[in-house]
Scaffold this motif. Structure first.
Motif, PDB file in Angstrom:
ATOM      1  N   THR A 258      22.742  57.023  -1.444  1.00  0.00           N
ATOM      2  CA  THR A 258      23.133  57.930  -0.360  1.00  0.00           C
ATOM      3  C   THR A 258      24.629  57.913  -0.070  1.00  0.00           C
ATOM      4  O   THR A 258      25.147  58.877   0.475  1.00  0.00           O
ATOM      5  CB  THR A 258      22.355  57.601   0.927  1.00  0.00           C
ATOM      6  N   THR A 259      25.296  56.837  -0.438  1.00  0.00           N
ATOM      7  CA  THR A 259      26.741  56.765  -0.193  1.00  0.00           C
ATOM      8  C   THR A 259      27.476  56.231  -1.418  1.00  0.00           C
ATOM      9  O   THR A 259      26.886  55.537  -2.260  1.00  0.00           O
ATOM     10  CB  THR A 259      27.071  55.826   0.998  1.00  0.00           C
ATOM     11  N   ILE A 260      28.745  56.532  -1.458  1.00  0.00           N
ATOM     12  CA  ILE A 260      29.598  56.001  -2.531  1.00  0.00           C
ATOM     13  C   ILE A 260      29.664  54.480  -2.425  1.00  0.00           C
ATOM     14  O   ILE A 260      29.616  53.780  -3.433  1.00  0.00           O
ATOM     15  CB  ILE A 260      31.002  56.636  -2.472  1.00  0.00           C
ATOM     16  N   ALA A 261      29.728  53.966  -1.204  1.00  0.00           N
ATOM     17  CA  ALA A 261      29.799  52.515  -1.008  1.00  0.00           C
ATOM     18  C   ALA A 261      28.575  51.825  -1.598  1.00  0.00           C
ATOM     19  O   ALA A 261      28.686  50.779  -2.251  1.00  0.00           O
ATOM     20  CB  ALA A 261      29.929  52.197   0.475  1.00  0.00           C
ATOM     21  N   GLU A 262      27.396  52.412  -1.402  1.00  0.00           N
ATOM     22  CA  GLU A 262      26.161  51.839  -1.926  1.00  0.00           C
ATOM     23  C   GLU A 262      26.168  51.839  -3.464  1.00  0.00           C
ATOM     24  O   GLU A 262      25.826  50.840  -4.099  1.00  0.00           O
ATOM     25  CB  GLU A 262      24.980  52.671  -1.404  1.00  0.00           C
ATOM     26  N   LEU A 263      26.570  52.953  -4.045  1.00  0.00           N
ATOM     27  CA  LEU A 263      26.633  53.059  -5.504  1.00  0.00           C
ATOM     28  C   LEU A 263      27.706  52.122  -6.073  1.00  0.00           C
ATOM     29  O   LEU A 263      27.485  51.448  -7.077  1.00  0.00           O
ATOM     30  CB  LEU A 263      26.901  54.506  -5.931  1.00  0.00           C
ATOM     31  N   ALA A 264      28.849  52.059  -5.411  1.00  0.00           N
ATOM     32  CA  ALA A 264      29.938  51.189  -5.865  1.00  0.00           C
ATOM     33  C   ALA A 264      29.507  49.730  -5.857  1.00  0.00           C
ATOM     34  O   ALA A 264      29.833  48.969  -6.779  1.00  0.00           O
ATOM     35  CB  ALA A 264      31.170  51.390  -4.989  1.00  0.00           C
ATOM     36  N   GLU A 265      28.741  49.360  -4.845  1.00  0.00           N
ATOM     37  CA  GLU A 265      28.255  47.980  -4.783  1.00  0.00           C
ATOM     38  C   GLU A 265      27.326  47.687  -5.963  1.00  0.00           C
ATOM     39  O   GLU A 265      27.432  46.645  -6.595  1.00  0.00           O
ATOM     40  CB  GLU A 265      27.504  47.748  -3.465  1.00  0.00           C
ATOM     41  N   ARG A 266      26.430  48.618  -6.265  1.00  0.00           N
ATOM     42  CA  ARG A 266      25.523  48.407  -7.400  1.00  0.00           C
ATOM     43  C   ARG A 266      26.275  48.328  -8.727  1.00  0.00           C
ATOM     44  O   ARG A 266      25.936  47.564  -9.612  1.00  0.00           O
ATOM     45  CB  ARG A 266      24.504  49.523  -7.485  1.00  0.00           C
ATOM     46  N   GLU A 267      27.352  49.126  -8.858  1.00  0.00           N
ATOM     47  CA  GLU A 267      28.142  49.155 -10.086  1.00  0.00           C
ATOM     48  C   GLU A 267      29.200  48.051 -10.121  1.00  0.00           C
ATOM     49  O   GLU A 267      29.915  47.920 -11.107  1.00  0.00           O
ATOM     50  CB  GLU A 267      28.829  50.521 -10.239  1.00  0.00           C
ATOM     51  N   SER A 268      29.309  47.290  -9.051  1.00  0.00           N
ATOM     52  CA  SER A 268      30.326  46.225  -8.914  1.00  0.00           C
ATOM     53  C   SER A 268      31.737  46.771  -9.108  1.00  0.00           C
ATOM     54  O   SER A 268      32.550  46.224  -9.855  1.00  0.00           O
ATOM     55  CB  SER A 268      30.062  45.089  -9.910  1.00  0.00           C
ATOM     56  N   ILE A 269      32.004  47.879  -8.425  1.00  0.00           N
ATOM     57  CA  ILE A 269      33.300  48.554  -8.499  1.00  0.00           C
ATOM     58  C   ILE A 269      33.766  48.827  -7.070  1.00  0.00           C
ATOM     59  O   ILE A 269      32.952  49.105  -6.185  1.00  0.00           O
ATOM     60  CB  ILE A 269      33.175  49.874  -9.284  1.00  0.00           C
ATOM     61  N   ALA A 270      35.057  48.771  -6.855  1.00  0.00           N
ATOM     62  CA  ALA A 270      35.595  49.081  -5.528  1.00  0.00           C
ATOM     63  C   ALA A 270      35.333  50.550  -5.202  1.00  0.00           C
ATOM     64  O   ALA A 270      35.533  51.423  -6.048  1.00  0.00           O
ATOM     65  CB  ALA A 270      37.096  48.802  -5.501  1.00  0.00           C
ATOM     66  N   PRO A 271      34.869  50.840  -3.988  1.00  0.00           N
ATOM     67  CA  PRO A 271      34.594  52.229  -3.598  1.00  0.00           C
ATOM     68  C   PRO A 271      35.812  53.145  -3.760  1.00  0.00           C
ATOM     69  O   PRO A 271      35.667  54.314  -4.132  1.00  0.00           O
ATOM     70  CB  PRO A 271      34.177  52.127  -2.132  1.00  0.00           C
ATOM     71  N   SER A 272      37.020  52.619  -3.525  1.00  0.00           N
ATOM     72  CA  SER A 272      38.225  53.455  -3.653  1.00  0.00           C
ATOM     73  C   SER A 272      38.438  53.880  -5.108  1.00  0.00           C
ATOM     74  O   SER A 272      38.813  55.024  -5.385  1.00  0.00           O
ATOM     75  CB  SER A 272      39.459  52.720  -3.132  1.00  0.00           C
ATOM     76  N   TYR A 273      38.165  52.976  -6.048  1.00  0.00           N
ATOM     77  CA  TYR A 273      38.284  53.308  -7.470  1.00  0.00           C
ATOM     78  C   TYR A 273      37.220  54.335  -7.854  1.00  0.00           C
ATOM     79  O   TYR A 273      37.507  55.308  -8.549  1.00  0.00           O
ATOM     80  CB  TYR A 273      38.157  52.051  -8.332  1.00  0.00           C
ATOM     81  N   MET A 274      35.993  54.120  -7.382  1.00  0.00           N
ATOM     82  CA  MET A 274      34.917  55.052  -7.696  1.00  0.00           C
ATOM     83  C   MET A 274      35.249  56.451  -7.182  1.00  0.00           C
ATOM     84  O   MET A 274      35.012  57.441  -7.879  1.00  0.00           O
ATOM     85  CB  MET A 274      33.592  54.578  -7.094  1.00  0.00           C
ATOM     86  N   THR A 275      35.817  56.538  -6.007  1.00  0.00           N
ATOM     87  CA  THR A 275      36.193  57.830  -5.438  1.00  0.00           C
ATOM     88  C   THR A 275      37.226  58.528  -6.319  1.00  0.00           C
ATOM     89  O   THR A 275      37.126  59.726  -6.575  1.00  0.00           O
ATOM     90  CB  THR A 275      36.750  57.646  -4.009  1.00  0.00           C
ATOM     91  N   ARG A 276      38.220  57.781  -6.800  1.00  0.00           N
ATOM     92  CA  ARG A 276      39.242  58.382  -7.676  1.00  0.00           C
ATOM     93  C   ARG A 276      38.626  58.851  -8.987  1.00  0.00           C
ATOM     94  O   ARG A 276      38.956  59.921  -9.490  1.00  0.00           O
ATOM     95  CB  ARG A 276      40.383  57.389  -7.918  1.00  0.00           C
ATOM     96  N   VAL A 277      37.723  58.067  -9.566  1.00  0.00           N
ATOM     97  CA  VAL A 277      37.073  58.460 -10.820  1.00  0.00           C
ATOM     98  C   VAL A 277      36.171  59.670 -10.587  1.00  0.00           C
ATOM     99  O   VAL A 277      36.139  60.591 -11.403  1.00  0.00           O
ATOM    100  CB  VAL A 277      36.290  57.277 -11.445  1.00  0.00           C
ATOM    101  N   LEU A 278      35.452  59.688  -9.474  1.00  0.00           N
ATOM    102  CA  LEU A 278      34.577  60.828  -9.156  1.00  0.00           C
ATOM    103  C   LEU A 278      35.352  62.142  -9.074  1.00  0.00           C
ATOM    104  O   LEU A 278      34.811  63.205  -9.353  1.00  0.00           O
ATOM    105  CB  LEU A 278      33.835  60.580  -7.843  1.00  0.00           C
ATOM    106  N   ARG A 279      36.634  62.070  -8.725  1.00  0.00           N
ATOM    107  CA  ARG A 279      37.448  63.294  -8.656  1.00  0.00           C
ATOM    108  C   ARG A 279      37.570  63.968 -10.018  1.00  0.00           C
ATOM    109  O   ARG A 279      37.839  65.156 -10.102  1.00  0.00           O
ATOM    110  CB  ARG A 279      38.851  62.984  -8.110  1.00  0.00           C
ATOM    111  N   LEU A 280      37.343  63.227 -11.101  1.00  0.00           N
ATOM    112  CA  LEU A 280      37.420  63.821 -12.434  1.00  0.00           C
ATOM    113  C   LEU A 280      36.372  64.921 -12.616  1.00  0.00           C
ATOM    114  O   LEU A 280      36.526  65.792 -13.460  1.00  0.00           O
ATOM    115  CB  LEU A 280      37.255  62.748 -13.516  1.00  0.00           C
ATOM    116  N   THR A 281      35.308  64.884 -11.810  1.00  0.00           N
ATOM    117  CA  THR A 281      34.287  65.941 -11.896  1.00  0.00           C
ATOM    118  C   THR A 281      34.814  67.260 -11.342  1.00  0.00           C
ATOM    119  O   THR A 281      34.168  68.292 -11.496  1.00  0.00           O
ATOM    120  CB  THR A 281      33.000  65.547 -11.139  1.00  0.00           C
ATOM    121  N   LEU A 282      35.972  67.232 -10.706  1.00  0.00           N
ATOM    122  CA  LEU A 282      36.582  68.451 -10.158  1.00  0.00           C
ATOM    123  C   LEU A 282      37.537  69.119 -11.143  1.00  0.00           C
ATOM    124  O   LEU A 282      38.129  70.150 -10.830  1.00  0.00           O
ATOM    125  CB  LEU A 282      37.335  68.121  -8.858  1.00  0.00           C
ATOM    126  N   LEU A 283      37.692  68.528 -12.329  1.00  0.00           N
ATOM    127  CA  LEU A 283      38.579  69.118 -13.334  1.00  0.00           C
ATOM    128  C   LEU A 283      37.995  70.426 -13.863  1.00  0.00           C
ATOM    129  O   LEU A 283      36.776  70.570 -13.994  1.00  0.00           O
ATOM    130  CB  LEU A 283      38.780  68.156 -14.508  1.00  0.00           C
TER     131      LEU A 283
END
Length: 127
Positions: A64-89
Protein backbone atom coordinates in the motif's frame (compact mmCIF):
# COMPACT_ATOMS: atom_id res chain seq x y z
CA UNK A 1 9.15 -27.66 -60.95
CA UNK A 2 12.24 -25.47 -60.76
CA UNK A 3 15.53 -26.27 -62.36
CA UNK A 4 18.28 -26.06 -59.76
CA UNK A 5 21.83 -25.63 -60.97
CA UNK A 6 24.61 -27.21 -58.94
CA UNK A 7 26.97 -24.85 -57.11
CA UNK A 8 30.30 -24.95 -58.85
CA UNK A 9 32.17 -22.29 -56.90
CA UNK A 10 33.12 -21.91 -53.29
CA UNK A 11 32.80 -18.51 -51.68
CA UNK A 12 35.16 -17.59 -48.86
CA UNK A 13 34.35 -14.84 -46.41
CA UNK A 14 37.03 -13.18 -44.29
CA UNK A 15 35.84 -11.48 -41.08
CA UNK A 16 38.67 -9.80 -39.19
CA UNK A 17 38.28 -9.98 -35.42
CA UNK A 18 40.19 -10.93 -32.29
CA UNK A 19 39.10 -12.76 -29.19
CA UNK A 20 40.11 -10.96 -26.00
CA UNK A 21 39.54 -11.91 -22.38
CA UNK A 22 37.75 -9.40 -20.18
CA UNK A 23 36.85 -10.27 -16.63
CA UNK A 24 37.18 -13.98 -17.30
CA UNK A 25 34.91 -13.81 -20.36
CA UNK A 26 35.87 -13.90 -24.01
CA UNK A 27 34.75 -11.01 -26.19
CA UNK A 28 34.99 -10.41 -29.89
CA UNK A 29 37.01 -7.30 -30.70
CA UNK A 30 36.39 -5.83 -34.14
CA UNK A 31 39.08 -3.93 -36.07
CA UNK A 32 39.56 -0.19 -35.60
CA UNK A 33 37.14 1.95 -37.56
CA UNK A 34 34.29 -0.54 -37.27
CA UNK A 35 31.21 1.27 -35.99
CA UNK A 36 30.45 0.13 -32.45
CA UNK A 37 27.34 -1.91 -31.89
CA UNK A 38 24.98 -0.34 -29.36
CA UNK A 39 25.27 -1.80 -25.89
CA UNK A 40 22.60 -1.56 -23.27
CA UNK A 41 23.65 -0.22 -19.87
CA UNK A 42 23.15 -3.08 -17.40
CA UNK A 43 22.62 -0.86 -14.36
CA UNK A 44 20.09 1.24 -16.24
CA UNK A 45 18.24 -1.83 -17.52
CA UNK A 46 18.08 -3.31 -14.02
CA UNK A 47 16.78 -0.04 -12.58
CA UNK A 48 14.08 0.22 -15.29
CA UNK A 49 12.98 -3.36 -14.66
CA UNK A 50 12.83 -2.77 -10.92
CA UNK A 51 10.92 0.49 -11.36
CA UNK A 52 8.21 -1.09 -13.48
CA UNK A 53 8.00 -4.13 -11.17
CA UNK A 54 7.66 -1.91 -8.12
CA UNK A 55 5.04 0.19 -9.87
CA UNK A 56 3.06 -2.96 -10.69
CA UNK A 57 3.29 -4.16 -7.05
CA UNK A 58 2.02 -0.80 -5.78
CA UNK A 59 -0.77 -0.56 -8.35
CA UNK A 60 -1.93 -4.12 -7.64
CA UNK A 61 -2.44 -3.27 -3.98
CA UNK A 62 0.01 -5.93 -2.84
CA UNK A 63 1.86 -3.11 -1.08
CA UNK A 64 0.00 0.00 0.00
CA UNK A 65 2.93 2.36 0.47
CA UNK A 66 6.39 2.92 -0.91
CA UNK A 67 7.76 2.65 2.64
CA UNK A 68 6.24 -0.82 3.02
CA UNK A 69 7.63 -2.02 -0.32
CA UNK A 70 11.03 -0.43 0.37
CA UNK A 71 11.23 -2.25 3.67
CA UNK A 72 10.52 -5.59 2.00
CA UNK A 73 13.14 -4.86 -0.70
CA UNK A 74 15.65 -3.64 1.94
CA UNK A 75 16.04 -0.34 0.09
CA UNK A 76 15.75 3.22 1.36
CA UNK A 77 12.33 4.69 0.47
CA UNK A 78 14.02 7.82 -0.97
CA UNK A 79 16.05 5.68 -3.40
CA UNK A 80 12.97 3.68 -4.37
CA UNK A 81 11.09 6.90 -5.09
CA UNK A 82 13.87 8.13 -7.40
CA UNK A 83 13.99 4.79 -9.25
CA UNK A 84 10.18 4.71 -9.54
CA UNK A 85 10.38 8.03 -11.41
CA UNK A 86 11.95 6.10 -14.31
CA UNK A 87 8.43 4.83 -15.08
CA UNK A 88 7.62 8.42 -16.08
CA UNK A 89 10.12 8.39 -18.96
CA UNK A 90 8.72 8.79 -22.46
CA UNK A 91 8.29 5.48 -24.31
CA UNK A 92 10.83 6.45 -26.98
CA UNK A 93 13.44 7.14 -24.30
CA UNK A 94 12.75 3.78 -22.60
CA UNK A 95 13.05 2.07 -25.98
CA UNK A 96 16.37 3.81 -26.68
CA UNK A 97 17.68 2.63 -23.30
CA UNK A 98 16.52 -0.95 -23.95
CA UNK A 99 18.18 -0.91 -27.38
CA UNK A 100 21.41 0.62 -26.04
CA UNK A 101 20.91 3.65 -28.30
CA UNK A 102 20.62 6.29 -25.59
CA UNK A 103 23.16 9.13 -25.34
CA UNK A 104 26.30 8.23 -23.34
CA UNK A 105 25.50 10.93 -20.76
CA UNK A 106 22.23 9.13 -19.97
CA UNK A 107 23.49 7.05 -17.05
CA UNK A 108 21.50 5.77 -14.10
CA UNK A 109 23.04 8.40 -11.82
CA UNK A 110 22.06 11.13 -14.26
CA UNK A 111 18.50 9.81 -14.67
CA UNK A 112 18.00 9.58 -10.92
CA UNK A 113 18.29 13.36 -10.84
CA UNK A 114 15.38 15.63 -11.62
CA UNK A 115 13.87 15.51 -15.10
CA UNK A 116 10.64 16.88 -16.59
CA UNK A 117 7.56 14.66 -16.40
CA UNK A 118 6.19 15.98 -19.71
CA UNK A 119 7.38 13.70 -22.54
CA UNK A 120 7.94 16.55 -25.01
CA UNK A 121 10.07 18.43 -22.49
CA UNK A 122 12.05 15.24 -21.82
CA UNK A 123 13.08 15.21 -25.47
CA UNK A 124 14.62 18.66 -25.04
CA UNK A 125 16.11 17.83 -21.64
CA UNK A 126 17.72 14.56 -22.73
CA UNK A 127 18.44 15.46 -26.35
Amino acid sequence: MTNVLPITETISLHVPFRLVKRGGRKEIQLPEGTPPTPRADGALLKALARAFRWKRLLESGEFTTIAELAERESIAPSYMTRVLRLTLLAPDIVEAILDGKHPPKMTLAWLLGPFPVDWKQQGHHFG
